[in-house]
Design an enzyme around this catalytic site. Structure first.
Site, PDB file in Angstrom:
ATOM      1  N   ASN A   1      42.525  40.604  46.097  1.00  0.00           N
ATOM      2  CA  ASN A   1      42.609  40.234  44.523  1.00  0.00           C
ATOM      3  C   ASN A   1      43.739  41.013  44.149  1.00  0.00           C
ATOM      4  OD1 ASN A   1      41.948  43.102  43.994  1.00  0.00           O
ATOM      5  ND2 ASN A   1      39.650  42.331  44.061  1.00  0.00           N
ATOM      6  N   ARG A   2      44.269  40.724  42.816  1.00  0.00           N
ATOM      7  CA  ARG A   2      45.289  41.378  42.157  1.00  0.00           C
ATOM      8  C   ARG A   2      45.289  42.784  42.562  1.00  0.00           C
ATOM      9  NH1 ARG A   2      45.666  39.033  36.284  1.00  0.00           N
ATOM     10  NH2 ARG A   2      43.785  40.485  36.310  1.00  0.00           N
TER      11      ARG A   2
ATOM     12  N   GLU B   1      43.854  44.742  44.386  1.00  0.00           N
ATOM     13  CA  GLU B   1      44.139  45.120  45.874  1.00  0.00           C
ATOM     14  C   GLU B   1      45.313  44.983  46.560  1.00  0.00           C
ATOM     15  OE1 GLU B   1      39.377  44.085  47.208  1.00  0.00           O
ATOM     16  OE2 GLU B   1      40.628  42.471  47.412  1.00  0.00           O
TER      17      GLU B   1
ATOM     18  N   ASP C   1      33.792  36.568  47.246  1.00  0.00           N
ATOM     19  CA  ASP C   1      32.895  35.709  48.516  1.00  0.00           C
ATOM     20  C   ASP C   1      32.792  34.307  48.534  1.00  0.00           C
ATOM     21  OD1 ASP C   1      32.314  38.702  49.063  1.00  0.00           O
ATOM     22  OD2 ASP C   1      30.368  38.493  47.957  1.00  0.00           O
TER      23      ASP C   1
END
Length: 310
Positions: A193-194, A196, A261
């Site tokens: 994600n952004r 991470e 997920d």
């Protein structure tokens, strides 16, 4: 677009599993013992989390799903096994008697999360080695491997898993964790994600800077693609042909937990059916838009996805 038939798609999901528990209740007063709300619990729910939620989402779309993970010899582990069987998932949950199954307990009052309590321990090396042996044997039975890393210690052999899967000609998707992405080198695609991604490549000042940083990382790791999920900004896939962007699906966001997920599951089943990157990330983006309108870790059915794609 017309969705393919996912019934022939064979997905092997490996990674950290957890049991998501929800206690729902009414809040009508503040505790006299401390300035905190008192929740009178009225009902509870249990749902698979982590890699188990990836498996559940893929199965809800109609794919053939196998799950490989580690649990403790305890009631949460037994509950996860039961939930997987009820969901039509072929689960092999190795029991490690030295650990407790990871549990995330959320207390919900007036439709708002008031508290989350986590219970977790790291699996032993012996159990993880046995899991790796089974993983290698199961590769022939799948089209795509999804490795779901939640940083709970269940994927210490992930570099070897990627190598084995790629040597067997399988596509490998990784949902990453932490700031050391070198362990994911050689995967087909990773899906940070952004936030991470920012931990790994640093802050970018604009889209051009993001493109440069993402493409550099993709080439360093030898990935076919890098998919960055960007919350309200949608998602962007970086690959050799350039960047593909999907804007966020406009709907009320109720709960983003588990949305990653859903993205991994939808992307995996699309790739298992031979879809190209553009179609695969479009379906994954729409699926995520459906699931964030639901409370907690949830799934998207084939019928819901069909309706949302119209």
């Amino acid at each position: 677009m017309q969705l393919p038939d996912f019934s022939a798609a064979r997905l092997l999901v490996v990674g950290d599993v957890m049991l998501d528990r929800y206690w729902f209740g009414d809040v009508s007063r503040i505790s006299p013992e401390a300035p905190v709300p008192v929740v009178k619990v009225e009902r509870s729910e249990e749902r698979p989390g982590g890699a188990a939620n990836v498996a559940r989402n893929a199965a809800a779309l109609g794919a053939q799903v196998s799950l490989l993970s580690v649990v403790g010899r305890d009631e949460p582990g037994e509950t996860l096994d039961r939930l997987m069987r009820e969901g039509g998932i072929r689960a092999s949950l190795h029991v490690d008697p030295t650990i407790s199954t990871t549990v995330k307990l959320r207390v919900i009052g007036r439709q708002q999360q008031l508290l989350r309590i986590d219970f977790e321990t790291t699996p032993s090396s012996e159990t993880l080695r046995a899991k790796l042996t089974e993983y290698e044997a199961r590769l022939a039975e799948c089209d795509v491997v999804a490795l779901s890393d939640y940083g709970k210690g269940g994927l210490v052999h992930i570099t070897e898993m990627i190598r084995l899967a790629r040597a067997a000609g399988k596509k490998v998707l990784v949902d990453p964790k932490g700031d050391d992405y070198s362990r994911y080198a050689g995967a087909t695609v990773i899906t940070p994600n952004r936030g991470e991604l920012r931990e790994v490549v640093g802050r970018w000042k604009d889209e051009a800077d993001l493109n440069r940083r993402a493409e550099t990382l993709r080439q360093e790791l030898g990935l076919e693609a890098l998919l960055v999920t960007r919350s309200e900004e949608g998602m962007t896939l970086f690959h050799a042909g350039g960047a593909l962007h999907q804007g966020a699906v406009a709907r009320e966001v109720y709960d983003v937990s588990g949305a990653g997920d859903t993205v991994v599951a939808a992307l995996a089943v699309m790739l298992a059916q031979g879809a190209g990157w553009a179609d695969a990330i479009h379906v994954a983006n729409v699926a995520a838009g459906v699931v964030v309108a639901k409370l907690g870790t949830a799934t998207v059915s084939r019928a819901e996805l069909d309706a949302a794609l119209i």
